[in-house]
Design a protein around this motif. Sequence first.
Motif, mmCIF file in Angstrom:
data_model
loop_
_atom_site.group_PDB
_atom_site.id
_atom_site.type_symbol
_atom_site.label_atom_id
_atom_site.label_comp_id
_atom_site.label_asym_id
_atom_site.label_seq_id
_atom_site.Cartn_x
_atom_site.Cartn_y
_atom_site.Cartn_z
ATOM 1 N N VAL A 5 13.971 -0.684 13.634
ATOM 2 C CA VAL A 5 12.523 -0.925 13.593
ATOM 3 C C VAL A 5 12.238 -1.927 12.479
ATOM 4 C CG1 VAL A 5 10.311 0.198 13.055
ATOM 5 C CG2 VAL A 5 11.979 1.377 14.488
ATOM 6 N N SER A 6 11.326 -2.858 12.742
ATOM 7 C CA SER A 6 10.959 -3.805 11.684
ATOM 8 C C SER A 6 9.659 -3.377 11.028
ATOM 9 C CB SER A 6 10.762 -5.214 12.250
ATOM 10 O OG SER A 6 9.482 -5.322 12.855
ATOM 11 N N LEU A 7 9.513 -3.832 9.780
ATOM 12 C CA LEU A 7 8.235 -3.712 9.076
ATOM 13 C C LEU A 7 7.928 -5.127 8.626
ATOM 14 C CD1 LEU A 7 6.171 -1.628 8.110
ATOM 15 C CD2 LEU A 7 7.572 -1.268 6.090
ATOM 16 N N MET A 8 6.876 -5.702 9.194
ATOM 17 C CA MET A 8 6.565 -7.102 8.909
ATOM 18 C C MET A 8 5.174 -7.218 8.299
ATOM 19 S SD MET A 8 8.205 -9.198 12.100
ATOM 20 C CE MET A 8 7.229 -8.573 13.449
ATOM 21 N N GLY A 9 4.860 -8.420 7.839
ATOM 22 C CA GLY A 9 3.558 -8.675 7.231
ATOM 23 C C GLY A 9 3.721 -9.731 6.161
ATOM 24 N N ARG A 10 2.647 -10.435 5.875
ATOM 25 C CA ARG A 10 2.709 -11.493 4.857
ATOM 26 C C ARG A 10 2.935 -10.869 3.479
ATOM 27 N NH1 ARG A 10 -2.182 -13.027 7.719
ATOM 28 N NH2 ARG A 10 -1.764 -14.748 9.156
ATOM 29 N N ASN A 11 3.069 -11.728 2.484
ATOM 30 C CA ASN A 11 3.296 -11.272 1.104
ATOM 31 C C ASN A 11 2.156 -10.354 0.639
ATOM 32 O OD1 ASN A 11 4.538 -14.460 0.690
ATOM 33 N ND2 ASN A 11 5.762 -12.689 0.185
ATOM 34 N N GLY A 12 2.552 -9.309 -0.060
ATOM 35 C CA GLY A 12 1.564 -8.434 -0.701
ATOM 36 C C GLY A 12 0.827 -7.498 0.241
ATOM 37 N N MET A 13 1.336 -7.304 1.452
ATOM 38 C CA MET A 13 0.615 -6.479 2.428
ATOM 39 C C MET A 13 0.967 -4.992 2.356
ATOM 40 S SD MET A 13 -1.543 -8.329 3.722
ATOM 41 C CE MET A 13 -1.983 -10.039 3.941
ATOM 42 N N GLY A 14 2.006 -4.667 1.568
ATOM 43 C CA GLY A 14 2.319 -3.253 1.358
ATOM 44 C C GLY A 14 3.670 -2.785 1.893
ATOM 45 N N LYS A 15 4.533 -3.725 2.260
ATOM 46 C CA LYS A 15 5.831 -3.336 2.835
ATOM 47 C C LYS A 15 6.694 -2.614 1.799
ATOM 48 C CE LYS A 15 6.769 -7.643 3.834
ATOM 49 N NZ LYS A 15 5.586 -8.289 3.236
ATOM 50 N N THR A 16 6.835 -3.239 0.625
ATOM 51 C CA THR A 16 7.681 -2.625 -0.416
ATOM 52 C C THR A 16 7.064 -1.309 -0.903
ATOM 53 O OG1 THR A 16 8.595 -4.743 -1.091
ATOM 54 C CG2 THR A 16 8.654 -2.994 -2.729
ATOM 55 N N VAL A 55 15.785 -5.669 16.549
ATOM 56 C CA VAL A 55 15.011 -4.419 16.553
ATOM 57 C C VAL A 55 14.459 -4.040 17.931
ATOM 58 C CG1 VAL A 55 14.384 -4.861 14.135
ATOM 59 C CG2 VAL A 55 12.696 -5.271 15.926
ATOM 60 N N ASP A 56 14.148 -2.755 18.041
ATOM 61 C CA ASP A 56 13.566 -2.220 19.273
ATOM 62 C C ASP A 56 12.045 -2.212 19.178
ATOM 63 O OD1 ASP A 56 16.165 -1.103 20.401
ATOM 64 O OD2 ASP A 56 16.096 -0.174 18.430
ATOM 65 N N HIS A 57 11.556 -2.139 17.944
ATOM 66 C CA HIS A 57 10.132 -1.891 17.760
ATOM 67 C C HIS A 57 9.681 -2.581 16.470
ATOM 68 C CE1 HIS A 57 6.724 0.719 18.810
ATOM 69 N NE2 HIS A 57 6.471 0.720 17.528
ATOM 70 N N HIS A 58 8.523 -3.213 16.519
ATOM 71 C CA HIS A 58 7.977 -3.872 15.325
ATOM 72 C C HIS A 58 6.744 -3.130 14.814
ATOM 73 C CE1 HIS A 58 10.302 -7.577 16.036
ATOM 74 N NE2 HIS A 58 9.917 -7.507 17.299
ATOM 75 N N THR A 59 6.556 -3.207 13.501
ATOM 76 C CA THR A 59 5.338 -2.678 12.888
ATOM 77 C C THR A 59 4.820 -3.769 11.963
ATOM 78 O OG1 THR A 59 6.527 -0.587 12.786
ATOM 79 C CG2 THR A 59 4.410 -0.677 11.648
ATOM 80 N N ILE A 60 3.559 -4.118 12.088
ATOM 81 C CA ILE A 60 3.001 -5.173 11.230
ATOM 82 C C ILE A 60 1.932 -4.577 10.312
ATOM 83 C CG2 ILE A 60 1.807 -7.394 11.165
ATOM 84 C CD1 ILE A 60 2.892 -8.017 13.931
ATOM 85 N N LEU A 61 2.069 -4.887 9.019
ATOM 86 C CA LEU A 61 1.079 -4.429 8.031
ATOM 87 C C LEU A 61 0.180 -5.580 7.615
ATOM 88 C CD1 LEU A 61 3.079 -2.272 5.435
ATOM 89 C CD2 LEU A 61 2.079 -1.580 7.610
ATOM 90 N N GLU A 62 -1.064 -5.257 7.421
ATOM 91 C CA GLU A 62 -1.989 -6.198 6.789
ATOM 92 C C GLU A 62 -2.871 -5.403 5.843
ATOM 93 O OE1 GLU A 62 -4.102 -10.102 8.308
ATOM 94 O OE2 GLU A 62 -5.212 -8.344 8.961
ATOM 95 N N LYS A 63 -2.900 -5.864 4.599
ATOM 96 C CA LYS A 63 -3.692 -5.181 3.562
ATOM 97 C C LYS A 63 -3.504 -3.665 3.600
ATOM 98 C CE LYS A 63 -7.034 -8.877 3.346
ATOM 99 N NZ LYS A 63 -8.271 -9.373 3.946
#
Length: 231
Positions: free
Chosen positions: A32-43, A198-206
């Motif tokens: 599974v991926s966790l994506m999003g621009r810089n500073g969106m909360g992935k880490t 990956v099988d599935h993506h997750t995108i974070l924003e803010k």
Amino acid sequence: MSLLHVEKLQAGYGSAKVLFDICLSVKAGEAVSLMGRNGMGKTTTVKTIMGLIKPFEGRITFKGTDITSAAPYRIAQAGIGLVPEGRQIFPTLTVEENLRAIAISRGKWTLKLVYDFFPRLLERSSYLGSQLSGGEQQMLAIGRALMTNPSLIILDEATEGLAPLISAEIWAKLAELKGEGEAILVIDKNIGALSKLVDHHTILEKGRVVWAGSDFDLHTDPNIVDRFLHL
Ligand SMILES: Nc1ncnc2c1ncn2[C@@H]1O[C@H](COP(=O)(O)OP(=O)(O)OP(=O)(O)O)[C@@H](O)[C@H]1O
Ligand SMILES: [Mg+2]
């Protein structure tokens, strides 16, 4: 059943909330991926899963056991291996000492198997962490996580700052791990490489999950990548 299940997670730093109701799951054998621009909360999400940040709200279960707010070593013992952002290898320890430092012997991964998997690490076994190239450090960070015999491996920035050839080598190794049934949660900015793995993506924003779906769905709607991932 989910291996990792994150439910309505809220977390942050001090009183500043950074994550708002994050939900995500990883099943056994799935990537599974966790994506999003810089500073969106992935880490921040990864650190909260690993017990390095205590959440304000929400629940994290692993193999059906509640691990919300558990100590980081307990979470490693439960079977989550982390390849942290910035690699965080021990600079004054040798490659071999790095690999042994946090090892948990309970499964197939031994020093020998990690050296078979990354022959470069065997060649560099007596080098200090600080003497390695970026690619070697990333191999070491992955090898060190494998030495805990995890059921799930989390990579926070799998290939950041690596030359294209070395990145390709890392992606090939991750595909190999997935082929062996290892569950993977991976953060990276290379959408093309993530799509292959990956099988599935997750995108974070803010700090919110703004989109989740299959790789097919991601590429069916080009607006998603433009809206949430392009700079
Ligand atoms: N130690 C900290 N103290 C306070 N705020 C922090 C801290 N670390 C991160 N933040 C803030 O939390 C938010 C999310 O940061 P986080 O590092 O989780 O993002 P990210 O998605 O991993 O970004 P990147 O792609 O740059 O690694 C940002 O607004 C960041 O400024
Ligand atoms: Mg980050």
